[in-house]
Design a protein around this motif. Structure first.
Motif, short mmCIF file in Angstrom:
data_model
loop_
_atom_site.label_atom_id
_atom_site.label_comp_id
_atom_site.label_asym_id
_atom_site.label_seq_id
_atom_site.Cartn_x
_atom_site.Cartn_y
_atom_site.Cartn_z
N TYR A 30 0.81 -1.22 0.00
CA TYR A 30 0.00 0.00 0.00
C TYR A 30 0.85 1.28 0.00
N LEU A 31 2.15 1.14 -0.16
CA LEU A 31 3.02 2.31 -0.02
C LEU A 31 3.05 3.20 -1.25
N LYS A 32 2.43 2.78 -2.33
CA LYS A 32 2.47 3.59 -3.56
C LYS A 32 1.50 4.76 -3.52
N ALA A 33 0.50 4.69 -2.66
CA ALA A 33 -0.48 5.78 -2.57
C ALA A 33 0.20 7.05 -2.06
N THR A 34 -0.31 8.18 -2.51
CA THR A 34 0.30 9.46 -2.12
C THR A 34 -0.59 10.29 -1.19
N ASP A 35 -1.85 9.91 -1.03
CA ASP A 35 -2.77 10.65 -0.19
C ASP A 35 -2.70 10.11 1.24
N LYS A 36 -2.21 10.92 2.15
CA LYS A 36 -2.06 10.48 3.54
C LYS A 36 -3.37 10.00 4.14
N GLU A 37 -4.45 10.68 3.82
CA GLU A 37 -5.74 10.39 4.44
C GLU A 37 -6.21 8.96 4.17
N ALA A 38 -5.86 8.43 3.01
CA ALA A 38 -6.33 7.09 2.63
C ALA A 38 -5.66 5.99 3.44
N PHE A 39 -4.58 6.31 4.12
CA PHE A 39 -3.83 5.27 4.81
C PHE A 39 -4.53 4.74 6.06
N GLY A 40 -5.41 5.51 6.65
CA GLY A 40 -6.13 5.04 7.83
C GLY A 40 -6.93 3.77 7.55
N ASP A 41 -7.43 3.64 6.33
CA ASP A 41 -8.19 2.45 5.95
C ASP A 41 -7.32 1.21 5.86
N LYS A 42 -6.01 1.41 5.73
CA LYS A 42 -5.09 0.28 5.54
C LYS A 42 -4.36 -0.09 6.84
N LEU A 43 -4.61 0.64 7.93
CA LEU A 43 -3.93 0.36 9.19
C LEU A 43 -4.17 -1.09 9.63
N PHE A 44 -3.09 -1.81 9.91
CA PHE A 44 -3.15 -3.22 10.33
C PHE A 44 -3.99 -4.06 9.37
N TYR A 45 -3.91 -3.75 8.08
CA TYR A 45 -4.84 -4.33 7.10
C TYR A 45 -4.88 -5.85 7.14
#
Length: 196
Positions: A30-45
């Motif tokens: 998931y590290l290719k995304a550039t929008d910080k906000e979207a990362f919360g959905d991937k926490l401990f995915y």
């Protein structure tokens, strides 16, 4: 400007696992995304979801009895690679404080740079917090940044925590490093005039 820190009182999400590394916090794919906000959905995915993308009922973030903006984590939180995305995911999910008995240094700094306060407590205090939350998920913890104290409100026990003075100033005033420089523009210009 970011949300300022002062005193945060909240219920907690317990993650009593040691040596949680940054790849578990945010998987590498998931590290290719550039929008910080979207990362919360991937926490401990990979812990939160099965192979079909369905929530795993036995993982704490999927358990409705736990909530709040404080994550209580086991010893050696944020080890492994230095990816800042792990701190983005924690902040993006809505956590403002992470409490542990030990943080990997780079991850600790990444949290601070993303307006998440890492609070280091003794192993005894951490164990008490886990016991308190397990006994009553509605128990609250108070994190007092100005006085650098964390208090288990269920027991009244508290501990002092350390924080870099510059980072404390930035958190309390809602400033990132760029904001801080802009805030001190006049002082910088005065210094430059004096030291031409």
């Amino acid at each position: 400007m970011k949300q300022k820190f002062d005193i945060i009182t909240s219920t907690c999400v317990p993650l009593p696992l040691e040596n949680v590394d940054t790849d578990q916090i945010i998987p590498a794919r998931y590290l290719k995304a550039t929008d910080k906000e979207a990362f919360g959905d991937k926490l401990f995915y990979d812990w939160r979801y099965d192979n079909n993308g369905e929530p795993k009922k036995d993982f704490v973030l999927n358990n409705p009895i736990y909530g709040g903006c404080i994550l209580v984590a086991g010893k050696n939180f944020g080890s492994g690679s230095s990816r800042e995305h792990a701190a983005w995911a924690i902040a993006g999910y809505g956590f403002r404080v992470v409490i542990s008995s030990f943080f990997a240094d780079i991850h600790k700094n990444n949290e601070l740079n993303n307006f998440v306060l890492p609070v280091v407590v003794s192993e005894e205090f951490l164990a008490e917090l886990f016991n308190t939350i397990q006994a009553n998920p509605k128990s609250e913890v108070m994190v007092d940044l100005p006085n650098q104290r964390v208090t288990n409100l269920a027991t009244g026990h508290s501990e002092h925590f350390e924080i870099n003075e510059y980072k404390k100033h930035c958190l309390m005033n809602g400033l990132d490093d760029i904001d801080y420089l802009i805030d001190n523009k006049q002082l910088i210009e005065e210094w430059e005039k004096k030291n031409k």
